[in-house]
Design a protein around this motif. Structure first.
Motif, mmCIF file in Angstrom:
data_model
loop_
_atom_site.group_PDB
_atom_site.id
_atom_site.type_symbol
_atom_site.label_atom_id
_atom_site.label_comp_id
_atom_site.label_asym_id
_atom_site.label_seq_id
_atom_site.Cartn_x
_atom_site.Cartn_y
_atom_site.Cartn_z
ATOM 1 N N ARG A 224 0.873 -1.178 0.000
ATOM 2 C CA ARG A 224 0.000 0.000 0.000
ATOM 3 C C ARG A 224 0.903 1.219 0.000
ATOM 4 O O ARG A 224 1.948 1.215 0.619
ATOM 5 N N ARG A 225 0.509 2.255 -0.693
ATOM 6 C CA ARG A 225 1.328 3.476 -0.721
ATOM 7 C C ARG A 225 0.665 4.554 0.138
ATOM 8 O O ARG A 225 -0.541 4.538 0.365
ATOM 9 N N PHE A 226 1.494 5.489 0.607
ATOM 10 C CA PHE A 226 1.021 6.585 1.443
ATOM 11 C C PHE A 226 0.712 7.793 0.570
ATOM 12 O O PHE A 226 1.533 8.186 -0.262
ATOM 13 N N SER A 227 -0.455 8.401 0.779
ATOM 14 C CA SER A 227 -0.810 9.611 0.041
ATOM 15 C C SER A 227 0.129 10.736 0.477
ATOM 16 O O SER A 227 0.785 10.656 1.519
ATOM 17 N N SER B 216 -7.675 0.015 0.857
ATOM 18 C CA SER B 216 -7.371 0.455 -0.503
ATOM 19 C C SER B 216 -5.855 0.503 -0.711
ATOM 20 O O SER B 216 -5.076 0.419 0.233
ATOM 21 N N GLN B 217 -5.460 0.663 -1.959
ATOM 22 C CA GLN B 217 -4.038 0.717 -2.307
ATOM 23 C C GLN B 217 -3.337 1.906 -1.679
ATOM 24 O O GLN B 217 -2.145 1.876 -1.448
ATOM 25 N N GLU B 218 -4.099 2.976 -1.409
ATOM 26 C CA GLU B 218 -3.496 4.190 -0.858
ATOM 27 C C GLU B 218 -3.916 4.385 0.594
ATOM 28 O O GLU B 218 -5.086 4.303 0.926
ATOM 29 N N GLY C 81 -4.544 6.881 3.300
ATOM 30 C CA GLY C 81 -4.862 8.302 3.324
ATOM 31 C C GLY C 81 -4.673 8.933 4.693
ATOM 32 O O GLY C 81 -4.368 8.265 5.687
#
Length: 158
Positions: free
Chosen positions: A77-80, A112-114, A116
């Motif tokens: 997962r990536r960080f916004s 989710s992938q991101e 938030g």
């Protein structure tokens, strides 16, 4: 110091090549044997707490996320940008260990992938609560010792 050690129950010494990296908090260093500290103190590095190195947070997020995904099989997962900015401005009373645990918690939770801002806020430990639960590691300048010593004995007298 001699580059060898004598294993318990053995009649002959074995050659070794040992390097030590150790951290000591100043209040603990006062209770260690002076000769041990002198032998270990080849190189001193003062490591400032994460709250003083907020520009490192995005790189640490990426590094820890990649490691957890690779070594523990957690979902990527990536960080916004908003989440990264919030984490850069968080005071980190638990230092990098708190950051690592937060990332693990967020990856384990899935979603989710991101990741938030709201998800980060929900999972951050309020600074007052964190400092009440554990001694604040950001109040001491960590000292890192590096020493290329051979170890004669693991026993510490007294």
């Amino acid at each position: 110091e001699q580059g060898s050690l004598m294993p318990a129950g053995s009649a002959e010494a074995r050659k070794i090549d040992v390097r030590f990296i150790a951290t000591v908090q100043p209040h603990v260093g006062d209770r260690l044997r002076a000769d041990l500290l002198a032998a270990m103190g080849v190189m001193h590095l003062n490591v400032s707490p994460l709250r003083e190195r907020n520009e490192d947070v995005p790189g640490l997020l990426k590094n820890y996320t990649d490691r957890l995904v690779d070594k523990e099989g957690l979902p990527y997962r990536r960080f916004s940008f908003a989440a990264q900015n919030r984490l850069r401005n968080y005071p980190w009373p638990g230092n990098v260990r708190e950051l690592h645990n937060l990332i693990r918690r967020l990856l384990l939770a899935g979603g989710s992938q991101e990741i938030g801002l709201q998800e980060v806020e929900t999972n951050l430990t309020p600074p007052a609560e964190a400092s009440a639960r554990r001694r604040r590691t950001d109040q001491w300048p960590g000292r890192l010792f590096y020493s290329p010593l051979g170890c004669r004995s693991a026993r510490q007298d007294g």
